[in-house]
Design an enzyme around this catalytic site. Structure first.
Site, PDB file in Angstrom:
ATOM      1  N   HIS A 149     -15.676  53.723  35.580  1.00  0.00           N
ATOM      2  CA  HIS A 149     -15.635  54.513  34.350  1.00  0.00           C
ATOM      3  C   HIS A 149     -14.975  53.680  33.244  1.00  0.00           C
ATOM      4  O   HIS A 149     -13.767  53.442  33.291  1.00  0.00           O
ATOM      5  CB  HIS A 149     -14.802  55.769  34.647  1.00  0.00           C
ATOM      6  CG  HIS A 149     -14.691  56.719  33.501  1.00  0.00           C
ATOM      7  ND1 HIS A 149     -15.760  57.431  33.047  1.00  0.00           N
ATOM      8  CD2 HIS A 149     -13.637  57.066  32.726  1.00  0.00           C
ATOM      9  CE1 HIS A 149     -15.370  58.202  32.035  1.00  0.00           C
ATOM     10  NE2 HIS A 149     -14.083  57.983  31.824  1.00  0.00           N
ATOM     11  N   SER A 168     -16.514  58.489  27.318  1.00  0.00           N
ATOM     12  CA  SER A 168     -15.844  59.555  28.056  1.00  0.00           C
ATOM     13  C   SER A 168     -15.600  60.795  27.190  1.00  0.00           C
ATOM     14  O   SER A 168     -16.530  61.300  26.588  1.00  0.00           O
ATOM     15  CB  SER A 168     -14.549  59.004  28.640  1.00  0.00           C
ATOM     16  OG  SER A 168     -14.202  59.767  29.744  1.00  0.00           O
TER      17      SER A 168
HETATM   18  C1  GTR Z   1     -11.104  62.743  32.535  1.00  0.00           C
HETATM   19  C2  GTR Z   1     -11.918  63.965  32.236  1.00  0.00           C
HETATM   20  C3  GTR Z   1     -13.312  63.569  31.876  1.00  0.00           C
HETATM   21  C4  GTR Z   1     -13.375  62.358  30.971  1.00  0.00           C
HETATM   22  C5  GTR Z   1     -12.211  61.420  31.098  1.00  0.00           C
HETATM   23  C6  GTR Z   1     -11.895  60.475  29.941  1.00  0.00           C
HETATM   24  O1  GTR Z   1      -9.846  63.019  33.000  1.00  0.00           O
HETATM   25  O2  GTR Z   1     -11.909  64.775  33.369  1.00  0.00           O
HETATM   26  O3  GTR Z   1     -14.028  64.672  31.390  1.00  0.00           O
HETATM   27  O4  GTR Z   1     -13.646  62.726  29.666  1.00  0.00           O
HETATM   28  O5  GTR Z   1     -11.029  62.045  31.333  1.00  0.00           O
HETATM   29  O6  GTR Z   1     -11.886  60.866  28.782  1.00  0.00           O
HETATM   30  O7  GTR Z   1     -11.584  59.326  30.252  1.00  0.00           O
END
Ligand code: GTR
Length: 402
Positions: free
Chosen positions: A381, A240
């Site tokens: 995610h 991420s």
């Molecule tokens: C989210 C962000 C993403 C991603 C994520 C993370 O809120 O919008 O770009 O990087 O965090 O780091 O889990």
């Protein structure tokens, strides 16, 4: 009485929403492939002077620096040199996992006076005679949190050690706190005076992503001195926002032998001009501290950015590159992440290396025959033991074929 309570609740709610939250909610997010604007992608092989790159030499000595400068100048900021006083001290060492591995903590002192530092947590396979290949990456919640049972899929140390690999990790906030997502009050380290950007290269226009990437290079500096580690086989990895940092570290620091981007999304591996899921306006409103201030001018204007993210991942060439997505992670745009893996092919071709196949793969069917690999895992995610399993096999294939 009831109306008063409701009114107070409303006031409390409004106060607890920051300006950024309110702004972020107003930015429209598209999830519909049919509503992607028509776009044309900048060609990574087209030099600033309009000439087409003809060979690997021209890529390495001319074009590569041009693209690096675009991302440094317009998105993440420049990464400063290693601090002069950089030195290391082992803080602890123990045998773990029934003799399978060694766990040690090494303190990275950033100055001679030992006022600024962060710790790296290292796991190495035990009883291995030769120096081992490593994965180096940052974590979200602190080094100790990676040892927590609940993190065992995110950091499957035992599984990785069994394969003969080591892992080094450091806490992102120990290098640079992540704005309001930070848990920094809990510890004492480099951030006691606000993070590395408040102390080193003051006034330099670099965002937190660049600061984290800088920290990853400091980790490399230590690992290269550790006789148990094969310094020619250190992969930089991140999930991420930390995947964005891993890409920026791998782009700048070619000592990293391989780069792994796990669900890095917008301003990571995903093609920005698709404007699907998270977009420039939204990311720069929610996380302005990740970027240089130059990036502000691209809010709602992805098409004006002088490169796209396949240009960033191209900076990994000719080293092995792994990009991974998750089926339910639409915010990060899995298709856009895959497109980068696909579109980087002409750059790898200059080095006689193959990219990924032209069809979007089925879930859980990793494609890793070439030097560029991709998979889309079923699920959310996250970075999981499944993802790690693929990264380890990909590293094995590539390190063997050298
Ligand atoms: C989210 C962000 C993403 C991603 C994520 C993370 O809120 O919008 O770009 O990087 O965090 O780091 O889990």
């Amino acid at each position: 009485m009831k109306t008063r309570t409701t009114l107070w609740m409303l006031v409390w709610l409004l106060c607890s929403l920051s300006f950024q939250d309110v702004m972020a909610q107003e930015i429209a997010i598209n999830y519909d492939e049919n509503k992607i604007p028509a776009y044309e992608l900048p060609d990574p092989l087209l030099m600033n002077n309009g000439e087409k790159v003809k060979n690997a030499r021209q890529w390495t000595h001319e074009r590569r620096a041009e693209i690096l400068e675009i991302f440094a100048q317009e998105m993440y900021g420049h990464i400063p040199a290693r601090p002069e006083g950089l030195h290391f001290k082992k803080m602890s060492e123990e045998t773990v996992y029934q003799g399978l591995g060694i766990r040690k903590v090494v303190r990275i002192y950033l100055d001679k006076a030992e006022q600024h530092w962060f710790d790296i947590l290292i796991h190495l396979p035990k009883n291995v005679k030769h120096p081992v290949p490593m994965f180096a990456g940052l974590n979200f919640k602190g080094n100790d949190a990676t040892l927590d049972e609940r993190a065992s899929s995110r950091w499957p140390y035992e599984q990785i050690l069994k394969e003969g690999f080591g892992v080094a990790t450091a806490w992102r906030d120990a290098i640079e706190p992540d704005g309001r997502d930070s848990k920094i009050e809990e510890t004492e380290n480099v951030c006691k005076d606000g993070g590395v950007r408040a102390w080193y290269n003051k006034g330099g226009d670099w965002g937190a992503i660049a600061a984290w990437a800088w920290g990853l290079s400091c980790m490399y500096d230590y690992l290269a001195t550790d006789s148990s580690v094969d310094a020619s086989k250190i992969a930089v990895i991140g999930h991420s926002r930390l995947g964005k940092a891993a890409l920026w570290a791998g782009a700048n620091d070619t000592r990293f032998a391989m780069v792994v981007s796990n669900n890095s999304g917008c301003c990571g591996a995903a093609i920005s001009r698709r404007v699907i899921g998270e977009n420039f306006a939204r990311i720069n409103t929610s996380f302005p501290h990740w970027f240089t201030r130059e990036f502000d001018k691209y809010m709602h204007k992805e098409a004006n950015f002088p490169a796209d993210q396949h240009g960033l991942v191209a900076l990994v060439a000719p080293r092995p590159l792994y990009i991974a997505s998750a089926t339910e992670d639409l915010w990060a745009d899995p298709k856009g992440e895959w497109l980068s893996a696909l579109l980087v092919a002409p750059v790898y071709k200059l080095f006689g290396k193959e990219g990924v196949k032209a069809d979007y793969p089925a879930p859980d069917a990793p494609e890793m025959d070439g030097v560029v690999a991709y998979h889309v895992r079923t699920g959310k995610h996250d970075i999981t033991a499944y993802d790690w399993e693929q990264y380890v096999s990909f590293a094995k294939r590539n390190y063997k074929s050298e």
